[in-house]
Design a protein around this motif. Structure first.
Motif, PDB file in Angstrom:
ATOM      1  N   LYS A 156      -3.364  -4.077 -10.848  1.00 31.37           N
ATOM      2  CA  LYS A 156      -2.829  -4.618  -9.582  1.00 31.37           C
ATOM      3  C   LYS A 156      -1.570  -5.441  -9.803  1.00 31.37           C
ATOM      4  N   ASP A 157      -1.607  -6.274 -10.849  1.00 29.00           N
ATOM      5  CA  ASP A 157      -0.447  -7.151 -11.106  1.00 29.00           C
ATOM      6  C   ASP A 157       0.818  -6.351 -11.408  1.00 29.00           C
ATOM      7  N   ILE A 158       0.635  -5.144 -11.913  1.00 25.92           N
ATOM      8  CA  ILE A 158       1.790  -4.296 -12.228  1.00 25.92           C
ATOM      9  C   ILE A 158       2.257  -3.563 -10.967  1.00 25.92           C
ATOM     10  N   ARG A 159       1.329  -3.079 -10.161  1.00 21.34           N
ATOM     11  CA  ARG A 159       1.704  -2.278  -8.978  1.00 21.34           C
ATOM     12  C   ARG A 159       2.136  -3.127  -7.787  1.00 21.34           C
ATOM     13  N   PHE A 160       1.538  -4.326  -7.641  1.00 17.20           N
ATOM     14  CA  PHE A 160       1.874  -5.153  -6.467  1.00 17.20           C
ATOM     15  C   PHE A 160       3.372  -5.400  -6.329  1.00 17.20           C
ATOM     16  N   PRO A 161       4.073  -5.820  -7.394  1.00 13.01           N
ATOM     17  CA  PRO A 161       5.517  -6.068  -7.218  1.00 13.01           C
ATOM     18  C   PRO A 161       6.285  -4.802  -6.831  1.00 13.01           C
ATOM     19  N   ILE A 162       5.790  -3.646  -7.227  1.00 13.36           N
ATOM     20  CA  ILE A 162       6.493  -2.393  -6.909  1.00 13.36           C
ATOM     21  C   ILE A 162       6.337  -2.076  -5.417  1.00 13.36           C
ATOM     22  N   VAL A 163       5.112  -2.143  -4.920  1.00 12.66           N
ATOM     23  CA  VAL A 163       4.892  -1.780  -3.508  1.00 12.66           C
ATOM     24  C   VAL A 163       5.347  -2.885  -2.550  1.00 12.66           C
ATOM     25  N   HIS A 164       5.442  -4.118  -3.059  1.00  5.90           N
ATOM     26  CA  HIS A 164       5.818  -5.227  -2.183  1.00  5.90           C
ATOM     27  C   HIS A 164       7.288  -5.618  -2.261  1.00  5.90           C
ATOM     28  N   GLU A 165       8.083  -4.745  -2.843  1.00  9.62           N
ATOM     29  CA  GLU A 165       9.538  -4.917  -2.728  1.00  9.62           C
ATOM     30  C   GLU A 165       9.921  -4.650  -1.279  1.00  9.62           C
ATOM     31  N   ILE A 166      11.109  -5.102  -0.866  1.00  8.06           N
ATOM     32  CA  ILE A 166      11.506  -4.874   0.534  1.00  8.06           C
ATOM     33  C   ILE A 166      11.552  -3.375   0.832  1.00  8.06           C
ATOM     34  N   GLU A 167      11.942  -2.573  -0.172  1.00  3.07           N
ATOM     35  CA  GLU A 167      11.991  -1.124   0.040  1.00  3.07           C
ATOM     36  C   GLU A 167      10.658  -0.450  -0.318  1.00  3.07           C
ATOM     37  N   GLY A 168       9.651  -1.275  -0.568  1.00  2.40           N
ATOM     38  CA  GLY A 168       8.302  -0.736  -0.784  1.00  2.40           C
ATOM     39  C   GLY A 168       7.674  -0.462   0.572  1.00  2.40           C
ATOM     40  N   VAL A 169       6.619  -1.222   0.877  1.00  5.47           N
ATOM     41  CA  VAL A 169       5.945  -0.969   2.157  1.00  5.47           C
ATOM     42  C   VAL A 169       6.662  -1.582   3.354  1.00  5.47           C
ATOM     43  N   TRP A 170       7.501  -2.597   3.109  1.00  8.51           N
ATOM     44  CA  TRP A 170       8.013  -3.380   4.248  1.00  8.51           C
ATOM     45  C   TRP A 170       9.028  -2.632   5.097  1.00  8.51           C
ATOM     46  N   GLU A 171       9.587  -1.556   4.609  1.00  9.75           N
ATOM     47  CA  GLU A 171      10.515  -0.769   5.417  1.00  9.75           C
ATOM     48  C   GLU A 171       9.784   0.044   6.486  1.00  9.75           C
ATOM     49  N   CYS A 172       8.503   0.283   6.258  1.00  5.71           N
ATOM     50  CA  CYS A 172       7.732   1.111   7.201  1.00  5.71           C
ATOM     51  C   CYS A 172       7.640   0.420   8.566  1.00  5.71           C
ATOM     52  N   THR A 173       7.936   1.176   9.632  1.00  2.89           N
ATOM     53  CA  THR A 173       7.864   0.596  10.980  1.00  2.89           C
ATOM     54  C   THR A 173       6.697   1.186  11.777  1.00  2.89           C
ATOM     55  N   LEU A 174       5.765   1.780  11.075  1.00  3.67           N
ATOM     56  CA  LEU A 174       4.527   2.251  11.697  1.00  3.67           C
ATOM     57  C   LEU A 174       4.751   3.384  12.716  1.00  3.67           C
ATOM     58  N   VAL A 175       5.617   4.310  12.380  1.00  5.67           N
ATOM     59  CA  VAL A 175       5.810   5.466  13.259  1.00  5.67           C
ATOM     60  C   VAL A 175       4.544   6.328  13.256  1.00  5.67           C
ATOM     61  N   GLY A 176       3.968   6.518  12.070  1.00  6.52           N
ATOM     62  CA  GLY A 176       2.667   7.186  11.986  1.00  6.52           C
ATOM     63  C   GLY A 176       2.703   8.696  11.834  1.00  6.52           C
ATOM     64  N   GLU A 177       3.889   9.291  11.819  1.00 10.80           N
ATOM     65  CA  GLU A 177       3.969  10.754  11.702  1.00 10.80           C
ATOM     66  C   GLU A 177       3.440  11.247  10.357  1.00 10.80           C
ATOM     67  N   CYS A 178       3.527  10.390   9.325  1.00 11.41           N
ATOM     68  CA  CYS A 178       3.032  10.786   8.002  1.00 11.41           C
ATOM     69  C   CYS A 178       1.562  11.175   8.072  1.00 11.41           C
ATOM     70  N   SER A 179       0.790  10.380   8.810  1.00 10.55           N
ATOM     71  CA  SER A 179      -0.642  10.655   8.910  1.00 10.55           C
ATOM     72  C   SER A 179      -0.908  11.875   9.792  1.00 10.55           C
ATOM     73  N   VAL A 180      -0.032  12.097  10.774  1.00 11.30           N
ATOM     74  CA  VAL A 180      -0.209  13.230  11.690  1.00 11.30           C
ATOM     75  C   VAL A 180      -0.028  14.556  10.950  1.00 11.30           C
ATOM     76  N   VAL A 181       0.987  14.635  10.075  1.00 13.93           N
ATOM     77  CA  VAL A 181       1.313  15.926   9.461  1.00 13.93           C
ATOM     78  C   VAL A 181       0.532  16.217   8.174  1.00 13.93           C
ATOM     79  N   CYS A 182      -0.172  15.222   7.636  1.00 16.45           N
ATOM     80  CA  CYS A 182      -0.835  15.441   6.348  1.00 16.45           C
ATOM     81  C   CYS A 182      -1.852  16.585   6.435  1.00 16.45           C
ATOM     82  N   PRO A 183      -1.712  17.628   5.613  1.00 14.31           N
ATOM     83  CA  PRO A 183      -2.628  18.768   5.705  1.00 14.31           C
ATOM     84  C   PRO A 183      -3.999  18.501   5.077  1.00 14.31           C
TER      85      PRO A 183
END
Lengths: 248, 139
Positions: free
Chosen positions: A190-217
């Motif tokens: 976790k200590d290694i992955r947290f800084p990667i996903v919590h960069e500004i360009e990690g999860v924080w850019e997501c604006t919750l459009v949600g299309e990713c979940s819609v199209v997942c096969p």
């Protein structure tokens, strides 16, 4: 009895010859059980051997045959021709990726992101095989199982408008996979992955459009993974202020 | 071997936390506030009453929405959380909308203006609510 015909409009683009992509139309004999990939294979085998596209398993497992079909990111092997009105179908390369040729896109950026989040179990100290397996309860498995079904088809990236605007964004599949390991009780990275996903360009850019979940096969919900990762990030940030020594 | 460095967006994480929590609270409380001020009060369903200050001995029932805050800390907090939460939720969502419409180039400047307006709004709100709570009037 006359043979029914499906019309397939395919994006053609040969960078060495064409200044920009164009559509080419093919008439393909139609059968009720035919998928778009079958039509592409027919075109390649019978009509135009120069058509280029990726495919492998033909059963929605390998994730290599993604394309925009009538504007929506889908697996060509899982899209039946009979689902489309008038059996006229437009097949384009997946959005947001550079095109190498025809329907083949450059996966380099996605591959880099995939490796970046370290999609493997990290242990602080590896155990010897003789010490036995890392045990896990079914409840612990439930916490991440759906996120491990990702087949890396990149349809979620093709559907994500934020990735289209900012290619530095870590994106849905990579975050879902990171979350899959963050939630895995056997993982200690976790200590290694947290800084990667919590960069500004990690999860924080997501604006919750949600299309990713819609199209997942495969029914993965990357939007949920991103939201949960955001909650972890916010909780840790607040903890680190309230408990500078004890918080993460 | 090249060392990986990652800059954790701690401030953004905290702002997102406030946005998320504030949005949820506002979503629950805003309908209550709309009901109280836009339906219950004009239609005479306001539940609060007080004695007439001009005649303390008379038990005159007066419907008055200011009684929600005057002398009631919980009421003042309710109004503050509802309005400030909604404002903050709004600006954060506005920031997301700027990304979605592709205004990445101007996003930082527009965000800064938006946050400034919202924070001034929240401070003004707090000032008036304190005055209202203490004095029974917002003037």
């Amino acid at each position: 009895m006359s043979q029914e015909i499906a019309t397939i409009r395919v994006t053609r683009y040969r960078p060495e010859k064409d200044s920009q992509p164009f559509f080419q139309e093919y008439k393909v004999p139609y059968r009720h059980d035919m998928v778009v990939l079958d039509a592409l294979n027919y075109i390649k085998a019978e009509l135009d051997g120069s058509l280029t596209y990726r495919w492998s398993c033909r059963m929605g497992v390998c994730g290599s045959c993604g394309a925009n079909i009538d504007g929506e990111p889908k697996l060509t092997c899982a899209s039946f021709l009979h689902e489309f009105k008038d059996r006229t179908i437009t097949v384009e390369p997946m959005s947001h990726f550079p095109v190498i040729k025809d329907l083949v896109v450059d996966m380099e950026d996605f591959m880099e992101k995939l490796v970046k989040i370290k999609p493997w179990i990290i242990r602080k100290k590896d155990s010897l095989v003789e010490e036995g397996e890392y045990r896990q309860s079914s409840k612990e498995l439930d916490r991440y199982q759906q996120f491990s079904s990702c087949i890396n088809c990149m349809l979620c990236y093709a559907a994500c408008p934020i990735y289209g605007l900012n290619e530095k964004f870590l994106g849905p599949a990579a975050t879902a996979l990171a979350y899959r390991y963050i939630e895995d009780s056997r993982d200690q990275g976790k200590d290694i992955r947290f800084p990667i996903v919590h960069e500004i360009e990690g999860v924080w850019e997501c604006t919750l459009v949600g299309e990713c979940s819609v199209v997942c096969p495969k029914g993965v919900d990357p939007m949920l993974a991103i939201q949960r990762t955001k909650i972890l990030g916010a909780t840790n940030a607040i903890k680190s202020i309230l408990m500078p020594r004890g918080g993460r | 071997m090249k060392m990986e460095t990652h800059k954790v967006a701690k401030l953004h994480a905290i702002l997102w936390g406030i946005f998320s929590l504030g949005g949820m609270i506002a979503a629950f409380l805003l309908p209550v506030m709309i009901y109280m001020t836009a339906i219950a009060y004009p239609f005479g369903l306001w539940p609060f009453s007080r004695e007439n200050p001009a005649c303390p001995s008379c038990l005159t029932l007066v419907r008055d929405p200011s009684l929600l805050v005057t002398g009631h800390l919980l009421g003042a907090l309710f109004v503050f959380v509802t309005i400030a939460g909604s404002l903050f939720h709004g600006i954060f969502r506005f920031q997301s909308a700027l990304t979605e419409v592709g205004l990445l180039k101007y996003r930082r400047a527009l965000e800064a203006v938006g946050y400034f307006i919202i924070f001034v709004g929240i401070i003004v709100l707090a000032y008036y609510l304190i005055a209202w709570y203490l004095n029974g009037t917002i003037t």
